[in-house]
Design a protein around this motif. Structure first.
Motif, mmCIF file in Angstrom:
data_model
loop_
_atom_site.group_PDB
_atom_site.id
_atom_site.type_symbol
_atom_site.label_atom_id
_atom_site.label_comp_id
_atom_site.label_asym_id
_atom_site.label_seq_id
_atom_site.Cartn_x
_atom_site.Cartn_y
_atom_site.Cartn_z
ATOM 1 N N HIS A 13 0.578 -1.243 0.213
ATOM 2 C CA HIS A 13 -0.268 0.042 -0.155
ATOM 3 C C HIS A 13 0.342 1.248 0.318
ATOM 4 C CE1 HIS A 13 -3.808 0.999 0.160
ATOM 5 N NE2 HIS A 13 -3.515 2.434 1.292
ATOM 6 N N GLU A 14 0.543 2.577 -0.597
ATOM 7 C CA GLU A 14 1.493 3.750 -0.310
ATOM 8 C C GLU A 14 0.050 4.917 0.264
ATOM 9 O OE1 GLU A 14 2.694 4.746 -4.031
ATOM 10 O OE2 GLU A 14 1.341 5.075 -5.359
ATOM 11 N N VAL A 15 1.317 5.196 0.188
ATOM 12 C CA VAL A 15 0.173 6.787 1.540
ATOM 13 C C VAL A 15 1.437 8.281 0.478
ATOM 14 C CG1 VAL A 15 -0.640 7.872 2.757
ATOM 15 C CG2 VAL A 15 -0.868 5.941 2.565
ATOM 16 N N LEU A 16 0.233 9.406 0.018
ATOM 17 C CA LEU A 16 1.505 10.321 -0.413
ATOM 18 C C LEU A 16 0.801 11.972 0.807
ATOM 19 C CD1 LEU A 16 3.562 11.910 -1.704
ATOM 20 C CD2 LEU A 16 1.676 12.229 -3.710
ATOM 21 N N TYR A 17 1.580 12.134 1.275
ATOM 22 C CA TYR A 17 1.224 13.515 2.499
ATOM 23 C C TYR A 17 1.895 14.433 2.105
ATOM 24 C CZ TYR A 17 4.249 12.578 6.143
ATOM 25 O OH TYR A 17 5.509 12.622 7.272
ATOM 26 N N VAL A 18 1.703 15.910 2.715
ATOM 27 C CA VAL A 18 2.202 16.781 3.007
ATOM 28 C C VAL A 18 1.871 17.399 4.336
ATOM 29 C CG1 VAL A 18 2.619 17.350 0.240
ATOM 30 C CG2 VAL A 18 0.156 18.598 1.999
ATOM 31 N N SER A 19 2.776 17.927 4.247
ATOM 32 C CA SER A 19 2.204 19.033 5.885
ATOM 33 C C SER A 19 3.475 20.238 5.675
ATOM 34 C CB SER A 19 2.316 17.520 7.829
ATOM 35 O OG SER A 19 4.141 17.253 6.959
ATOM 36 N N THR A 20 3.327 20.848 7.364
ATOM 37 C CA THR A 20 3.995 21.798 7.621
ATOM 38 C C THR A 20 4.869 22.036 8.896
ATOM 39 O OG1 THR A 20 2.289 23.069 6.054
ATOM 40 C CG2 THR A 20 3.994 24.304 7.305
ATOM 41 N N LEU A 21 6.195 22.371 8.932
ATOM 42 C CA LEU A 21 7.371 22.291 10.281
ATOM 43 C C LEU A 21 6.342 23.383 11.060
ATOM 44 C CD1 LEU A 21 10.064 21.625 11.162
ATOM 45 C CD2 LEU A 21 10.586 23.671 10.986
ATOM 46 N N ALA A 22 5.830 23.310 12.146
ATOM 47 C CA ALA A 22 5.530 23.421 13.561
ATOM 48 C C ALA A 22 5.974 24.971 13.686
ATOM 49 C CB ALA A 22 5.346 23.042 14.648
ATOM 50 N N PRO A 23 5.270 25.806 13.803
ATOM 51 C CA PRO A 23 6.153 27.217 14.342
ATOM 52 C C PRO A 23 6.996 26.891 15.836
ATOM 53 C CG PRO A 23 3.737 27.165 13.607
ATOM 54 C CD PRO A 23 4.013 26.279 13.990
ATOM 55 N N GLY A 24 7.893 27.486 15.262
ATOM 56 C CA GLY A 24 9.261 27.278 17.128
ATOM 57 C C GLY A 24 9.767 26.092 16.539
ATOM 58 N N GLN A 25 10.076 25.007 15.704
ATOM 59 C CA GLN A 25 10.586 23.918 15.389
ATOM 60 C C GLN A 25 11.426 24.790 14.204
ATOM 61 O OE1 GLN A 25 10.196 20.962 16.743
ATOM 62 N NE2 GLN A 25 8.471 21.124 17.901
ATOM 63 N N PRO A 26 12.646 24.277 14.851
ATOM 64 C CA PRO A 26 14.380 24.284 14.403
ATOM 65 C C PRO A 26 14.066 23.271 12.915
ATOM 66 C CG PRO A 26 15.029 22.729 15.923
ATOM 67 C CD PRO A 26 13.322 23.127 16.330
ATOM 68 N N VAL A 27 14.982 24.061 11.957
ATOM 69 C CA VAL A 27 14.772 23.296 11.010
ATOM 70 C C VAL A 27 15.898 21.854 10.930
ATOM 71 C CG1 VAL A 27 15.825 23.112 8.579
ATOM 72 C CG2 VAL A 27 15.024 25.457 8.984
ATOM 73 N N GLY A 28 16.431 22.019 11.818
ATOM 74 C CA GLY A 28 17.420 20.748 12.079
ATOM 75 C C GLY A 28 17.283 19.854 13.103
ATOM 76 N N ILE A 29 15.494 19.585 12.912
ATOM 77 C CA ILE A 29 15.452 18.826 13.566
ATOM 78 C C ILE A 29 14.342 17.010 12.719
ATOM 79 C CG2 ILE A 29 12.449 19.171 13.218
ATOM 80 C CD1 ILE A 29 13.686 18.458 16.890
ATOM 81 N N VAL A 30 14.683 18.154 11.754
ATOM 82 C CA VAL A 30 14.454 16.578 10.363
ATOM 83 C C VAL A 30 15.175 16.118 10.357
ATOM 84 C CG1 VAL A 30 13.500 16.974 7.731
ATOM 85 C CG2 VAL A 30 12.760 19.047 9.022
ATOM 86 N N ALA A 31 16.581 16.301 9.953
ATOM 87 C CA ALA A 31 17.019 15.058 10.382
ATOM 88 C C ALA A 31 17.383 13.914 11.472
ATOM 89 C CB ALA A 31 18.666 15.232 10.154
#
Length: 137
Positions: A13-31
């Motif tokens: 099964h596959e799923v494709l989604y989009v979302s937005t980084l929450a305010p106040g979250q550092p970009v570095g959290i993604v790694a």
């Protein structure tokens, strides 16, 4: 080298989604999110691609439905991002990203993911596949 397929044929099964980084979250959290997700995905038989443009996420996940459903609920309730919207969900005949428990890439085109948010179903998946080709995945 391929991490999958699993020893027993399991419907995909596959799923494709989009979302937005929450305010106040550092970009570095993604790694760190991607690093932890890779380990969980290997355990759960999930592969896919996560794309991040500095503000928005777009992720395609593929694997057994019984593994994807609880993962989607965890993602939906994760406070590090907001406005999660599933753009495409369907049965899958074969993995698109079988070499990656979670491939991760950043985008320089700040308009690519906002454009994806306006698409649904097969159109959204086709746009994501074109994006993946551009990323040389």
């Amino acid at each position: 080298m391929t991490l999958f397929p699993p020893p027993v044929a399991v419907p995909l099964h596959e799923v494709l989604y989009v979302s937005t980084l929450a305010p106040g979250q550092p970009v570095g959290i993604v790694a760190s999110i991607a690093a932890r997700a890779r380990m969980s995905n290997i355990r759960d038989g999930i592969t896919g691609l996560l794309v991040f443009d500095g503000q928005r996420f777009c992720q395609q996940l593929e694997g057994p439905r019984e593994s994807l459903e609880p993962l989607l609920e965890r993602i939906r309730s994760d406070p590090r991002h907001t406005r999660m919207e599933v753009l495409h969900e369907a049965a899958l005949s074969r993995r698109r990203f079988q070499r990656f428990s979670l491939a991760f890439s950043t985008l320089e085109d700040e308009d690519a993911l906002p454009r994806m948010e306006s698409l649904q179903g097969a159109q959204a998946m086709a746009a994501f596949e074109a994006l993946a080709i551009d990323l040389e995945m």
